[in-house]
Design an enzyme around this catalytic site. Structure first.
Site, PDB file in Angstrom:
ATOM      1  N   TYR A  47       0.852  -1.193   0.000  1.00 33.73           N
ATOM      2  CA  TYR A  47       0.000   0.000   0.000  1.00 33.73           C
ATOM      3  C   TYR A  47       0.877   1.228   0.000  1.00 33.73           C
ATOM      4  O   TYR A  47       1.822   1.310   0.792  1.00 33.73           O
ATOM      5  CB  TYR A  47      -0.919   0.036   1.232  1.00 33.73           C
ATOM      6  CG  TYR A  47      -2.364   0.062   0.816  1.00 33.73           C
ATOM      7  CD1 TYR A  47      -2.863   1.154   0.106  1.00 33.73           C
ATOM      8  CD2 TYR A  47      -3.227  -0.991   1.080  1.00 33.73           C
ATOM      9  CE1 TYR A  47      -4.173   1.181  -0.323  1.00 33.73           C
ATOM     10  CE2 TYR A  47      -4.541  -0.976   0.663  1.00 33.73           C
ATOM     11  CZ  TYR A  47      -5.014   0.120  -0.048  1.00 33.73           C
ATOM     12  OH  TYR A  47      -6.312   0.140  -0.475  1.00 33.73           O
ATOM     13  N   GLU A  49      -0.412   4.831  -0.596  1.00 33.25           N
ATOM     14  CA  GLU A  49      -1.180   6.064  -0.842  1.00 33.25           C
ATOM     15  C   GLU A  49      -0.275   7.273  -0.696  1.00 33.25           C
ATOM     16  O   GLU A  49       0.512   7.359   0.249  1.00 33.25           O
ATOM     17  CB  GLU A  49      -2.348   6.161   0.143  1.00 33.25           C
ATOM     18  CG  GLU A  49      -3.511   5.265  -0.249  1.00 33.25           C
ATOM     19  CD  GLU A  49      -4.694   5.397   0.702  1.00 33.25           C
ATOM     20  OE1 GLU A  49      -4.569   6.085   1.728  1.00 33.25           O
ATOM     21  OE2 GLU A  49      -5.737   4.805   0.413  1.00 33.25           O
ATOM     22  N   ASP A 193      -5.607  13.715 -25.372  1.00 36.88           N
ATOM     23  CA  ASP A 193      -5.631  12.325 -24.930  1.00 36.88           C
ATOM     24  C   ASP A 193      -4.971  11.499 -26.036  1.00 36.88           C
ATOM     25  O   ASP A 193      -5.580  11.229 -27.062  1.00 36.88           O
ATOM     26  CB  ASP A 193      -7.088  11.906 -24.698  1.00 36.88           C
ATOM     27  CG  ASP A 193      -7.227  10.458 -24.269  1.00 36.88           C
ATOM     28  OD1 ASP A 193      -6.245   9.705 -24.380  1.00 36.88           O
ATOM     29  OD2 ASP A 193      -8.334  10.076 -23.849  1.00 36.88           O
ATOM     30  N   THR A 219      -3.053   6.243 -22.225  1.00 34.85           N
ATOM     31  CA  THR A 219      -2.969   4.902 -21.674  1.00 34.85           C
ATOM     32  C   THR A 219      -1.527   4.445 -21.879  1.00 34.85           C
ATOM     33  O   THR A 219      -0.774   5.056 -22.644  1.00 34.85           O
ATOM     34  CB  THR A 219      -3.882   3.901 -22.404  1.00 34.85           C
ATOM     35  OG1 THR A 219      -3.510   3.889 -23.782  1.00 34.85           O
ATOM     36  CG2 THR A 219      -5.344   4.275 -22.281  1.00 34.85           C
ATOM     37  N   LYS A 222      -1.494   0.571 -25.126  1.00 29.56           N
ATOM     38  CA  LYS A 222      -1.843   0.469 -26.550  1.00 29.56           C
ATOM     39  C   LYS A 222      -0.546   0.463 -27.358  1.00 29.56           C
ATOM     40  O   LYS A 222       0.263  -0.437 -27.167  1.00 29.56           O
ATOM     41  CB  LYS A 222      -2.830   1.570 -26.894  1.00 29.56           C
ATOM     42  CG  LYS A 222      -4.153   1.390 -26.107  1.00 29.56           C
ATOM     43  CD  LYS A 222      -5.203   2.435 -26.369  1.00 29.56           C
ATOM     44  CE  LYS A 222      -6.432   2.164 -25.496  1.00 29.56           C
ATOM     45  NZ  LYS A 222      -7.445   3.231 -25.613  1.00 29.56           N
ATOM     46  N   ARG A 228      -1.452  -2.429 -18.587  1.00 22.03           N
ATOM     47  CA  ARG A 228      -2.722  -1.716 -18.657  1.00 22.03           C
ATOM     48  C   ARG A 228      -2.729  -0.580 -17.628  1.00 22.03           C
ATOM     49  O   ARG A 228      -2.570  -0.841 -16.430  1.00 22.03           O
ATOM     50  CB  ARG A 228      -3.828  -2.732 -18.333  1.00 22.03           C
ATOM     51  CG  ARG A 228      -5.223  -2.356 -18.660  1.00 22.03           C
ATOM     52  CD  ARG A 228      -6.054  -3.606 -18.856  1.00 22.03           C
ATOM     53  NE  ARG A 228      -5.681  -4.213 -20.123  1.00 22.03           N
ATOM     54  CZ  ARG A 228      -6.154  -3.815 -21.302  1.00 22.03           C
ATOM     55  NH1 ARG A 228      -7.047  -2.873 -21.369  1.00 22.03           N
ATOM     56  NH2 ARG A 228      -5.739  -4.396 -22.413  1.00 22.03           N
TER      57      ARG A 228
END
Ligand SMILES: *Cc1c(COP(=O)(O)O)cnc(C)c1O
Length: 426
Positions: A47, A49, A193, A219, A222, A228
């Site tokens: 974790y 954060e 984008d 992203t 691609k 991903r």
């Protein structure tokens, strides 16, 4: 503990499916073994954060290093000054930008969805269209290229606070400078984008939007060929023009606003295993052979588009500048829908997706088009000499999409060829 054979058998079958077929989905790719290895690592247990050096959990000093390397490599790749590598996906990256730049109900503008735009650019069933007032610009009907005159006209008339360029099914280069000019004129933020062409941009084969836009999202899975996920970039900081000041009255820089929009604004803990895999893929993209790969992606797409046109298919806008193309089936097979075509091709182990064409006469569920892309088959090692062969196979299937014998013949030929191109080292 007993091994979960149910799930691992499914994974084995999916691996087999990926190995035996021709993958033409424009948004897909095959990551390297080391990207897979980083994703499947113990970093998933952590974790973290917050951001490197400023976490809400102890024990983050090791993952701080991989996240910092990911950010630095990404900045180097796109000549950017700010990078956030935490967004879980492209849509999450966009959501964070909306959160940073707009308030609920504000007007923004993106490319019409049925002309190649993305769900997160204003679809009525997506947060972008539900929480904000979305207006759109379109493609010119004659050229199938972005109608910049319309974009400027609408921007001046409706004063969107954010203008988005970028698409999911658009095969042409963008005139970013022209959009930036009108954004400056009306005081809008300009966001690009680049989810689809990011890999080609990283390789210097398309114009780099970081030079023109206030904010760039992407992203990583691609053309960029990473795990991903999503990222946010900026060329240089600028104070928030909407006067979002802190309670103490200081103007926050957009970098800080964007960081807080990702966490805690729209996400909880970052996926540090995916961020490490992003770092690995950015490292790969910085190598000279990545440029060779992207040149082949682009060349394969151009040759494939020509092969389609030579067979009497219509390619939207008459060709491609990137890795993708949109085929309008109506000139050659007026009665064939994208839905039926997709199903027949998938049965022949050629994977593609139905897509609306601009000014489509059919619904999004039926469609008159198919979208094709070359990133995955190029990773697989296919060169331009194989593109006319693929188009021949596609045409054979589409001539008789209901014929099982026909489909089987093509499938055998596909499997035989793909057998010669191993995909995984393990
Ligand atoms: C694919 C894509 C996205 C969304 O990416 P996800 O990771 O699926 O959320 C966003 N914008 C554009 C233009 C895309 O093509």
């Amino acid at each position: 503990m007993q091994r979960d054979n149910l799930i691992f058998d499914i994974i084995r079958r999916e691996r087999e499916r990926q190995t035996k077929g021709i993958e033409l989905i424009a948004s897909e790719n095959f990551v390297s073994d080391q990207v897979l290895e980083a994703m499947g690592s113990v970093l998933t247990n952590k974790y973290a954060e917050g951001y490197p050096g400023k976490r809400y959990y102890g024990g983050c000093e090791v993952v701080d290093e991989s996240e910092t390397i990911a950010r630095d490599r990404l900045k180097q790749l796109f000549d950017a000054e700010y990078a956030n590598v935490q967004p879980h996906s492209g849509a999450q990256a966009n959501m964070a930008v909306f959160m940073a730049c707009l308030q609920a109900g504000d007007t923004f503008m993106g490319l019409n969805l049925s002309h190649g735009g993305h769900l997160s650019h204003g679809s009525s069933v997506n947060f972008s269209g539900l929480m904000f007032h979305a207006i759109d610009y379109s493609l010119n009907e004659a050229t199938s290229r972005v109608d910049y005159d319309e974009l400027e006209r609408k921007a001046r008339a409706e004063h969107p606070k954010l203008i988005i360029a970028g698409a999911s099914a658009y095969s042409r280069e963008w005139d970013y400078a022209r959009i930036r000019k009108v954004a400056d004129e009306i005081g809008a933020i300009f966001m690009v984008d680049m989810a689809h062409p990011a890999g080609l941009i990283a390789a210097g084969l398309l114009d780099n939007p970081v030079k023109y836009a206030h904010i760039v999202t992407s992203t990583t899975h691609k053309t960029l060929r990473g795990p991903r996920g999503g990222v946010i970039l900026m060329g240089k900081d600028f104070p928030n023009p909407w006067g979002k000041t802190t309670p103490k009255g200081e103007i926050k820089m957009m970098s800080a606003i964007l960081d807080s929009a990702v966490f805690p604004g729209t996400q909880g803990g970052p996926l540090e295993h995916v961020i490490a895999a992003k770092a690995v893929s950015f490292g790969e993209a910085l190598q000279p052979d990545f440029k060779t790969y992207q040149q082949q992606v682009k060349h394969n797409a151009a040759v494939m588009a020509d092969a389609f046109m030579a067979k009497g298919y219509k390619i939207i806008s008459g060709g491609t500048d990137n890795h993708s193309m949109l085929v309008d089936l109506r000139t050659k097979y007026p009665d064939l829908t994208g839905k039926v075509a997709e199903k027949a091709l998938v049965a022949a182990d050629i994977t593609t997706n139905k897509n609306m064409v601009p000014f489509d006469t059919r619904s999004a569920f039926q469609t008159s088009g198919l979208r094709f892309g070359t990133p995955a088959i190029t990773t697989r090692g296919l060169k331009e000499d194989k593109m006319p062969w693929i188009v021949d196979l596609i045409d054979t299937v589409l001539q008789a999409p209901e014929s099982e014998a026909n489909i089987q013949k093509v499938r055998e030929e596909v499997n035989r060829e793909m057998n010669r191109h191993p995909l995984f080292a393990w």
